[in-house]
Design a protein around this motif. Structure first.
Motif, PDB file in Angstrom:
ATOM      1  N   ALA A 139      13.699 -38.000 -45.758  1.00 10.79           N
ATOM      2  CA  ALA A 139      14.943 -37.956 -45.541  1.00 10.79           C
ATOM      3  C   ALA A 139      15.295 -38.180 -44.384  1.00 10.79           C
ATOM      4  N   GLY A 140      14.703 -39.110 -43.602  1.00 11.30           N
ATOM      5  CA  GLY A 140      14.601 -39.433 -42.320  1.00 11.30           C
ATOM      6  C   GLY A 140      13.391 -39.069 -41.694  1.00 11.30           C
ATOM      7  N   GLY A 141      13.048 -39.487 -40.421  1.00 13.93           N
ATOM      8  CA  GLY A 141      11.584 -39.115 -39.761  1.00 13.93           C
ATOM      9  C   GLY A 141      11.894 -39.209 -38.246  1.00 13.93           C
ATOM     10  N   SER A 142      10.748 -38.779 -37.707  1.00 17.93           N
ATOM     11  CA  SER A 142      10.673 -38.747 -36.101  1.00 17.93           C
ATOM     12  C   SER A 142       9.360 -38.704 -35.865  1.00 17.93           C
ATOM     13  N   TYR A 143       9.107 -39.227 -34.560  1.00 16.74           N
ATOM     14  CA  TYR A 143       7.795 -39.287 -33.959  1.00 16.74           C
ATOM     15  C   TYR A 143       7.690 -38.332 -32.749  1.00 16.74           C
ATOM     16  N   ASN A 144       6.877 -37.270 -32.592  1.00 22.97           N
ATOM     17  CA  ASN A 144       6.807 -36.345 -31.612  1.00 22.97           C
ATOM     18  C   ASN A 144       5.226 -36.781 -30.769  1.00 22.97           C
ATOM     19  N   PRO A 145       5.976 -37.361 -29.550  1.00 23.31           N
ATOM     20  CA  PRO A 145       4.910 -38.066 -28.548  1.00 23.31           C
ATOM     21  C   PRO A 145       3.911 -37.076 -27.999  1.00 23.31           C
ATOM     22  N   VAL A 146       4.539 -36.060 -28.004  1.00 23.65           N
ATOM     23  CA  VAL A 146       3.533 -34.753 -27.191  1.00 23.65           C
ATOM     24  C   VAL A 146       2.342 -34.260 -28.293  1.00 23.65           C
ATOM     25  N   LEU A 147       2.672 -34.434 -29.595  1.00 21.73           N
ATOM     26  CA  LEU A 147       1.466 -34.225 -30.464  1.00 21.73           C
ATOM     27  C   LEU A 147       1.118 -35.404 -31.203  1.00 21.73           C
ATOM     28  N   ALA A 148       1.699 -36.494 -30.872  1.00 22.54           N
ATOM     29  CA  ALA A 148       1.374 -37.746 -31.653  1.00 22.54           C
ATOM     30  C   ALA A 148       1.437 -37.572 -33.083  1.00 22.54           C
ATOM     31  N   ARG A 149       2.474 -36.810 -33.601  1.00 25.44           N
ATOM     32  CA  ARG A 149       2.785 -36.530 -34.958  1.00 25.44           C
ATOM     33  C   ARG A 149       4.087 -37.255 -35.355  1.00 25.44           C
ATOM     34  N   THR A 150       3.956 -37.853 -36.641  1.00 19.76           N
ATOM     35  CA  THR A 150       5.180 -38.215 -37.471  1.00 19.76           C
ATOM     36  C   THR A 150       5.571 -36.895 -38.472  1.00 19.76           C
ATOM     37  N   VAL A 151       6.768 -36.980 -38.507  1.00 25.22           N
ATOM     38  CA  VAL A 151       7.523 -35.891 -39.519  1.00 25.22           C
ATOM     39  C   VAL A 151       8.148 -36.639 -40.496  1.00 25.22           C
ATOM     40  N   HIS A 152       8.221 -36.438 -41.631  1.00 26.54           N
ATOM     41  CA  HIS A 152       8.999 -36.658 -42.660  1.00 26.54           C
ATOM     42  C   HIS A 152      10.003 -35.778 -42.973  1.00 26.54           C
ATOM     43  N   ASP A 164      22.412 -34.972 -46.506  1.00 21.39           N
ATOM     44  CA  ASP A 164      23.188 -36.164 -46.960  1.00 21.39           C
ATOM     45  C   ASP A 164      24.195 -36.531 -45.901  1.00 21.39           C
ATOM     46  N   ALA A 165      23.667 -36.253 -44.734  1.00 23.88           N
ATOM     47  CA  ALA A 165      24.587 -37.059 -43.518  1.00 23.88           C
ATOM     48  C   ALA A 165      23.687 -38.440 -43.096  1.00 23.88           C
ATOM     49  N   THR A 166      24.445 -39.458 -42.656  1.00 25.76           N
ATOM     50  CA  THR A 166      23.947 -40.614 -42.140  1.00 25.76           C
ATOM     51  C   THR A 166      23.633 -40.333 -40.816  1.00 25.76           C
ATOM     52  N   CYS A 167      22.362 -40.660 -40.219  1.00 23.02           N
ATOM     53  CA  CYS A 167      22.087 -40.228 -38.948  1.00 23.02           C
ATOM     54  C   CYS A 167      20.767 -41.064 -38.299  1.00 23.02           C
ATOM     55  N   ASP A 168      20.870 -41.002 -37.109  1.00 25.05           N
ATOM     56  CA  ASP A 168      19.783 -41.983 -36.369  1.00 25.05           C
ATOM     57  C   ASP A 168      18.563 -41.194 -36.492  1.00 25.05           C
ATOM     58  N   VAL A 169      17.283 -41.916 -36.475  1.00 33.23           N
ATOM     59  CA  VAL A 169      16.049 -41.346 -36.534  1.00 33.23           C
ATOM     60  C   VAL A 169      15.311 -42.025 -35.593  1.00 33.23           C
ATOM     61  N   THR A 170      13.804 -41.620 -35.692  1.00 32.93           N
ATOM     62  CA  THR A 170      12.966 -42.260 -34.653  1.00 32.93           C
ATOM     63  C   THR A 170      11.810 -42.711 -35.315  1.00 32.93           C
ATOM     64  N   PHE A 171      11.839 -42.580 -36.699  1.00 27.78           N
ATOM     65  CA  PHE A 171      10.441 -43.160 -37.257  1.00 27.78           C
ATOM     66  C   PHE A 171      11.023 -43.547 -38.712  1.00 27.78           C
ATOM     67  N   ALA A 172      10.784 -44.880 -39.211  1.00 26.86           N
ATOM     68  CA  ALA A 172      11.031 -45.401 -40.201  1.00 26.86           C
ATOM     69  C   ALA A 172       9.940 -45.669 -41.062  1.00 26.86           C
ATOM     70  N   CYS A 215      18.404 -46.106 -38.647  1.00 24.88           N
ATOM     71  CA  CYS A 215      19.484 -45.390 -39.435  1.00 24.88           C
ATOM     72  C   CYS A 215      19.209 -44.971 -40.780  1.00 24.88           C
ATOM     73  N   PHE A 216      19.275 -43.572 -40.913  1.00 25.95           N
ATOM     74  CA  PHE A 216      18.868 -43.029 -42.015  1.00 25.95           C
ATOM     75  C   PHE A 216      20.253 -43.132 -43.100  1.00 25.95           C
ATOM     76  N   VAL A 217      20.260 -43.816 -44.319  1.00 19.03           N
ATOM     77  CA  VAL A 217      21.355 -43.799 -45.270  1.00 19.03           C
ATOM     78  C   VAL A 217      20.945 -43.182 -46.446  1.00 19.03           C
ATOM     79  N   PRO A 218      21.733 -41.924 -46.640  1.00 20.74           N
ATOM     80  CA  PRO A 218      21.295 -41.070 -47.836  1.00 20.74           C
ATOM     81  C   PRO A 218      22.086 -41.388 -48.995  1.00 20.74           C
ATOM     82  N   THR A 219      22.820 -42.240 -48.846  1.00 27.59           N
ATOM     83  CA  THR A 219      23.598 -42.634 -50.214  1.00 27.59           C
ATOM     84  C   THR A 219      22.842 -43.727 -50.777  1.00 27.59           C
ATOM     85  N   ALA A 220      21.455 -44.315 -50.228  1.00 29.75           N
ATOM     86  CA  ALA A 220      20.555 -45.358 -50.792  1.00 29.75           C
ATOM     87  C   ALA A 220      19.480 -44.673 -51.445  1.00 29.75           C
ATOM     88  N   ARG A 221      19.282 -44.656 -52.355  1.00 29.11           N
ATOM     89  CA  ARG A 221      17.983 -43.843 -52.739  1.00 29.11           C
ATOM     90  C   ARG A 221      17.083 -44.727 -53.698  1.00 29.11           C
TER      91      ARG A 221
END
Length: 312
Positions: A139-152, A164-172, A215-221
């Protein structure tokens, strides 16, 4: 409701030895056409089984079939499809894992968001496990450069209104990437040195560096066809251990800067070494091959050496 003018989209589905999943994915894509022009490109990535013969049941009216002749990995195989899509002068390129099924409104929702947010170079849908109804994989993702970790975000959680909110993310995630064609023209295709794993992290970095948003689009599934069992089986293979180890270190070496590079190495190398302990002590299936894969990945990652050919 916002009206989206007719667009030309190319959907790329990469196949490697699993034609039945690819055929199911393409079948689900047929339901998304709507008023838009959708060209489906299926790339067979040098399959060793009967995939090519099975895929030939897809007629030219349905899809364009491409055979690479060898396994080019996720990055190289999708690049073949992307080049073919760019030649078609499409507006958007939709890269999909072949183990996905597409909700029939997914394409319309991605297009609607793309038109509304022109700075979104890449759009990603909400992804759920097919065999665990209502359970999120992404439901969107991020990359943490300090830990070199991606998170879903939301992985394993129930699909609730807080996702359910449309939002900007840092990992696709490479599972589904809806990309404006100019992103590939300006920033280039996938870095095929990565072959498999972390190429989506590296691509996300370049998209953001070019000044675009993800962009994370929650209405697209969409749904993962195989669910958690396939994720678990992948993690049992030497292939997984080698490429996730090597490519994570490769990414840190090339993309992390300053103190974040130091912190990422300090966190990552001990973490990767700790993977060896249970393999050696438990001596599970293929423990020698898996241990050798981690060691090789550490060596090639630390010294910045690309792998010499496919490990598959």
């Amino acid at each position: 409701m916002q009206v989206v003018r007719k667009r030309h989209i190319a959907a790329i589905v990469l196949n490697w030895n699993r034609a039945r999943y690819t055929l199911a994915c393409v079948a689900s894509l047929r339901a998304t056409y709507g008023a838009h022009r959708l060209s489906v490109i299926v790339v067979d990535n040098g399959s060793k089984d009967s995939s090519w013969e099975e895929l030939k049941q897809l007629t030219p009216a349905d899809v364009t079939l491409i055979q690479t002749g060898e396994n080019l990995g996720y990055a190289g195989g999708n690049n073949v499809g992307i080049r073919a899509a760019l030649d078609l002068e499409v507006d958007y390129i939709w890269i999909l894992n072949n183990d996905t099924l597409i909700h029939h409104h997914c394409l319309d929702e991605l297009l609607r968001a793309a038109e509304k947010y022109p700075q979104a170079g890449v759009l990603v849908p909400k992804i759920l496990y097919k065999d665990l109804p209502g359970t999120l994989w992404y439901a969107g993702g991020s990359y943490n450069p300090v830990l070199a970790r991606t998170v879903h975000r939301g992985i394993g959680a129930q699909d609730e209104s807080r996702f359910d909110a449309t939002c900007d993310v840092t990992f696709a995630t490479g599972c589904s990437l809806f990309v404006r064609r100019e992103i590939f023209e300006l920033s280039g295709l996938f870095d095929d040195r990565y072959f498999l794993y972390w190429e989506d992290v590296e691509f996300s970095c370049r998209v953001l560096h070019a000044g675009y948003k993800i962009c994370f689009v929650p209405t697209a599934r969409i749904w993962h066809e195989e669910g958690t069992s396939s994720d678990h089986n992948e993690r049992l293979s030497p292939t997984y251990h080698y490429y996730t180890t090597r490519n994570r270190l490769w990414y840190i070496r090339e993309k992390n800067l300053g103190w974040t590079k130091v912190s990422a190495y300090m966190f990552t190398i001990p973490l990767l070494l700790r993977r060896l302990a249970p393999l050696i002590t438990r001596r599970e299936h293929f423990w020698v091959e898996k241990s050798a894969a981690i060691v090789s990945g550490l060596r090639d990652g630390v010294f910045g050496r690309p792998p010499s050919g496919s490990k598959l």
